[in-house]
Scaffold this active site. Structure first.
Site, mmCIF file in Angstrom:
data_model
loop_
_atom_site.group_PDB
_atom_site.id
_atom_site.type_symbol
_atom_site.label_atom_id
_atom_site.label_comp_id
_atom_site.label_asym_id
_atom_site.label_seq_id
_atom_site.Cartn_x
_atom_site.Cartn_y
_atom_site.Cartn_z
ATOM 1 N N GLU A 166 0.837 -1.206 0.000
ATOM 2 C CA GLU A 166 0.000 0.000 0.000
ATOM 3 C C GLU A 166 0.867 1.250 0.000
ATOM 4 O O GLU A 166 2.017 1.211 0.433
ATOM 5 C CB GLU A 166 -0.865 0.015 1.270
ATOM 6 C CG GLU A 166 -2.303 -0.391 1.069
ATOM 7 C CD GLU A 166 -3.183 0.706 0.450
ATOM 8 O OE1 GLU A 166 -2.676 1.538 -0.325
ATOM 9 O OE2 GLU A 166 -4.379 0.704 0.758
ATOM 10 N N ASP A 167 0.284 2.354 -0.434
ATOM 11 C CA ASP A 167 1.000 3.630 -0.375
ATOM 12 C C ASP A 167 1.018 4.198 1.036
ATOM 13 O O ASP A 167 2.025 4.685 1.518
ATOM 14 C CB ASP A 167 0.396 4.644 -1.354
ATOM 15 C CG ASP A 167 -1.120 4.802 -1.217
ATOM 16 O OD1 ASP A 167 -1.749 4.058 -0.425
ATOM 17 O OD2 ASP A 167 -1.689 5.671 -1.900
ATOM 18 N N ASP B 75 -3.733 5.300 6.866
ATOM 19 C CA ASP B 75 -4.230 6.493 7.554
ATOM 20 C C ASP B 75 -5.087 6.018 8.736
ATOM 21 O O ASP B 75 -4.573 5.775 9.824
ATOM 22 C CB ASP B 75 -5.006 7.330 6.531
ATOM 23 C CG ASP B 75 -5.513 8.642 7.072
ATOM 24 O OD1 ASP B 75 -4.918 9.170 8.019
ATOM 25 O OD2 ASP B 75 -6.515 9.164 6.546
ATOM 26 N N PHE C 198 -2.033 15.710 5.248
ATOM 27 C CA PHE C 198 -2.260 15.120 3.919
ATOM 28 C C PHE C 198 -1.010 15.260 3.051
ATOM 29 O O PHE C 198 -0.386 16.320 3.007
ATOM 30 C CB PHE C 198 -3.442 15.823 3.248
ATOM 31 C CG PHE C 198 -3.913 15.140 2.008
ATOM 32 C CD1 PHE C 198 -4.732 14.029 2.082
ATOM 33 C CD2 PHE C 198 -3.534 15.609 0.756
ATOM 34 C CE1 PHE C 198 -5.167 13.389 0.938
ATOM 35 C CE2 PHE C 198 -3.970 14.970 -0.401
ATOM 36 C CZ PHE C 198 -4.783 13.862 -0.309
ATOM 37 N N ARG D 37 0.297 12.404 -8.573
ATOM 38 C CA ARG D 37 0.899 11.066 -8.427
ATOM 39 C C ARG D 37 2.276 10.991 -9.077
ATOM 40 O O ARG D 37 3.111 10.188 -8.684
ATOM 41 C CB ARG D 37 0.008 10.001 -9.076
ATOM 42 C CG ARG D 37 -1.338 9.811 -8.396
ATOM 43 C CD ARG D 37 -1.998 8.525 -8.893
ATOM 44 N NE ARG D 37 -3.427 8.471 -8.618
ATOM 45 C CZ ARG D 37 -3.964 8.050 -7.470
ATOM 46 N NH1 ARG D 37 -3.187 7.665 -6.493
ATOM 47 N NH2 ARG D 37 -5.268 8.020 -7.317
#
Ligand code: 5GP
Length: 179
Positions: A103-104, A107, A156, A169
């Protein structure tokens, strides 16, 4: 590295540089090579955010491995919607396989928890979770990722695969929302 970037209505400031990312990814690769020595893992990238991390991580993994990509949609704008939709695209039979989910970012942990539960229900030999970024202060699930690139504060971020409403991205570095 550029100073600030503007995406849609927001300004982002430099946070993690491309060279810092590569150093840390090499360390994660070394851990995975060691932990899964003599195995032939199935490495599953979660699109779209993990695409670039996945590509760089794969290049430092020296195990015989297979790869797959899945998609889970759970996020819009800069705040989590809290709803996780379906896993799309897993065609491989993972029973008996050693799986690494890539996963990136974690959160709230909702997506990771959902994915781990879903994958574990399919009788793999093992499931590990690799995430480039981890925001421990936002976590609301009891999960502990096996491989974490960077623990970061709950602001963020964009770049290196991560977007803000579709853009950002392709930035080589990671940027944080300017406060
Ligand atoms: P979670 O389910 O852990 O709350 O969120 C996971 C997903 O939310 C990530 O795969 C990513 O798509 C998105 N996300 C969470 N935090 C951020 C962030 O700071 N920046 C971006 N671009 N996406 C984020």
């Amino acid at each position: 590295m550029e100073k600030e970037v503007h995406i849609h209505d927001k300004t982002f400031v430099p946070f993690i540089t491309a060279p810092q990312l590569q150093v840390r990814i090499a360390e994660l690769g070394a851990l995975i090579n060691e932990d899964l020595k003599d195995k032939r893992p199935l490495i599953v990238g979660v699109l779209n955010g993990s695409a670039i991390f996945m590509a760089d991580l794969l290049r430092v993994i020296q195990l015989p491995c297979e790869i797959a990509f899945i998609r889970v949609s759970s996020y819009s704008g800069t705040e989590s919607t809290g709803t996780v939709k379906n896993v799309i695209g897993l065609t491989e039979d993972i029973s008996g396989r050693d799986v690494i989910l890539v996963e990136d970012i974690i959160d709230t942990g909702d997506t990771a928890k959902y994915l781990l539960d879903d994958f574990k229900s399919k009788n793999p030999a093992s499931v590990r979770f690799a995430t480039l970024l981890f925001k421990p202060a936002s976590l609301r699930q009891e999960i502990k990722p096996d491989y974490v690139g960077f623990e970061i504060p709950p602001a963020f971020v964009v770049g290196y695969g991560l977007d803000y409403d579709g853009l950002g991205r392709n930035l080589a570095d990671i940027y944080q929302l300017k406060s």
